[in-house]
Design a protein around this motif. Structure first.
Motif, PDB file in Angstrom:
ATOM      1  N   ASP A   1      38.780  41.037  36.370  1.00  0.00           N
ATOM      2  CA  ASP A   1      38.262  40.234  37.472  1.00  0.00           C
ATOM      3  C   ASP A   1      36.852  40.384  37.796  1.00  0.00           C
ATOM      4  O   ASP A   1      36.500  41.022  39.041  1.00  0.00           O
ATOM      5  CB  ASP A   1      39.392  40.318  38.735  1.00  0.00           C
TER       6      ASP A   1
ATOM      7  N   ARG B   1      39.860  45.720  43.808  1.00  0.00           N
ATOM      8  CA  ARG B   1      40.610  44.583  44.256  1.00  0.00           C
ATOM      9  C   ARG B   1      42.143  44.763  44.640  1.00  0.00           C
ATOM     10  O   ARG B   1      42.697  45.515  43.895  1.00  0.00           O
ATOM     11  CB  ARG B   1      40.285  43.643  42.980  1.00  0.00           C
ATOM     12  N   PRO B   2      42.769  44.339  45.760  1.00  0.00           N
ATOM     13  CA  PRO B   2      43.939  44.550  46.057  1.00  0.00           C
ATOM     14  C   PRO B   2      44.791  43.881  44.832  1.00  0.00           C
ATOM     15  O   PRO B   2      44.568  42.958  44.233  1.00  0.00           O
ATOM     16  CB  PRO B   2      44.141  43.619  47.308  1.00  0.00           C
ATOM     17  N   LEU B   3      45.936  44.738  44.810  1.00  0.00           N
ATOM     18  CA  LEU B   3      46.718  44.293  43.471  1.00  0.00           C
ATOM     19  C   LEU B   3      48.139  43.612  44.179  1.00  0.00           C
ATOM     20  O   LEU B   3      48.626  43.775  45.340  1.00  0.00           O
ATOM     21  CB  LEU B   3      47.288  45.564  42.837  1.00  0.00           C
ATOM     22  N   ASP B   4      48.428  42.417  43.080  1.00  0.00           N
ATOM     23  CA  ASP B   4      49.964  42.083  43.622  1.00  0.00           C
ATOM     24  C   ASP B   4      50.872  42.972  43.266  1.00  0.00           C
ATOM     25  O   ASP B   4      50.725  44.154  42.574  1.00  0.00           O
ATOM     26  CB  ASP B   4      49.967  40.871  42.639  1.00  0.00           C
ATOM     27  N   ASP B   5      51.971  42.796  43.822  1.00  0.00           N
ATOM     28  CA  ASP B   5      53.235  43.672  43.593  1.00  0.00           C
ATOM     29  C   ASP B   5      53.455  44.038  42.182  1.00  0.00           C
ATOM     30  O   ASP B   5      53.991  45.104  41.851  1.00  0.00           O
ATOM     31  CB  ASP B   5      54.506  43.169  43.803  1.00  0.00           C
ATOM     32  N   ASP B   6      53.206  42.922  41.038  1.00  0.00           N
ATOM     33  CA  ASP B   6      53.709  43.306  39.812  1.00  0.00           C
ATOM     34  C   ASP B   6      52.402  43.651  39.159  1.00  0.00           C
ATOM     35  O   ASP B   6      52.450  43.785  37.750  1.00  0.00           O
ATOM     36  CB  ASP B   6      54.009  42.244  39.152  1.00  0.00           C
ATOM     37  N   GLU B   7      51.201  44.071  39.567  1.00  0.00           N
ATOM     38  CA  GLU B   7      49.752  44.693  39.033  1.00  0.00           C
ATOM     39  C   GLU B   7      49.543  46.074  39.094  1.00  0.00           C
ATOM     40  O   GLU B   7      50.290  46.676  40.246  1.00  0.00           O
ATOM     41  CB  GLU B   7      48.876  43.992  39.342  1.00  0.00           C
TER      42      GLU B   7
END
Length: 192
Positions: free
Chosen positions: A36, A99-105
């Motif tokens: 990203d 970057r803030p991560l999603d739960d599955d990242e």
């Protein structure tokens, strides 16, 4: 010839590598180590440039993407000669700036060094390398006996990753560990 070993800092992340100068006014070409790069173009104010004495703070004037490469203009580099001397430098950021991560990242650097277990909790080895492919990533796992095997991140082989404990659990399908790629011999003739 000795190979330079990268240091893994506990609260810093390697986000890019300077690959050379861009133009004559001290702009830098940086290979981004993120999926990203746009996020960081708009959010970062500085990098830490690793050097033999420690770190230099690199204050960003502008950061843009050109053909998949960051073009970095900073206050500290004003000419091509200095930019050339910074070639191969690692650029790091404090983990608070990621970057803030999603739960599955998960960040890839968190997987390197992880202990790999099968679904029955048998230890299989440690992730020593991450190979980027067009279809995903492949983890090189070194077993205690020194043999290595490859684990694709795509599909259903990787069950989960526990980032707190650096633990990667895989579904050990038949044949996954049967052939060590360090002993793999490729055919010399092209098969059509």
């Amino acid at each position: 010839m000795s190979e330079k070993k990268e240091i893994d800092y506990p609260d810093l992340t390697w986000l890019g590598t300077i690959i050379g100068p861009h133009g004559v006014r001290g702009e830098l070409k940086v290979y981004p180590l993120t999926d990203d790069p746009d996020f960081y173009c708009n959010s970062l104010k500085s990098f830490l440039r690793e050097n033999v004495q420690g770190f230099d703070t690199i204050n960003i004037k502008s950061l843009k993407i050109h053909k998949g490469i960051w073009i970095l203009k900073c206050k500290e580099c004003g000419d091509r000669n200095l930019a050339e001397s910074w070639k191969k430098s690692r650029l790091l950021v404090n983990d608070d700036n990621l970057r803030p991560l999603d739960d599955d990242e998960v960040f890839l650097h968190q997987i390197r060094g992880a202990v790999v277990f099968d679904s029955r909790e048998k230890s299989l080895g440690e992730v020593v390398e991450i190979i980027e492919t067009g279809a995903g990533h492949v983890y090189t796992v070194q077993q205690p006996n020194g043999e290595e095997f490859l684990v694709p991140s795509s599909g259903n082989i990787v069950q989960f990753f526990d980032s707190q404990n650096k633990k990667l659990v895989i579904d050990l399908i038949p044949g996954l560990m049967a052939v060590s790629y360090t002993h793999l011999t490729l055919p010399t003739k092209r098969i059509v």
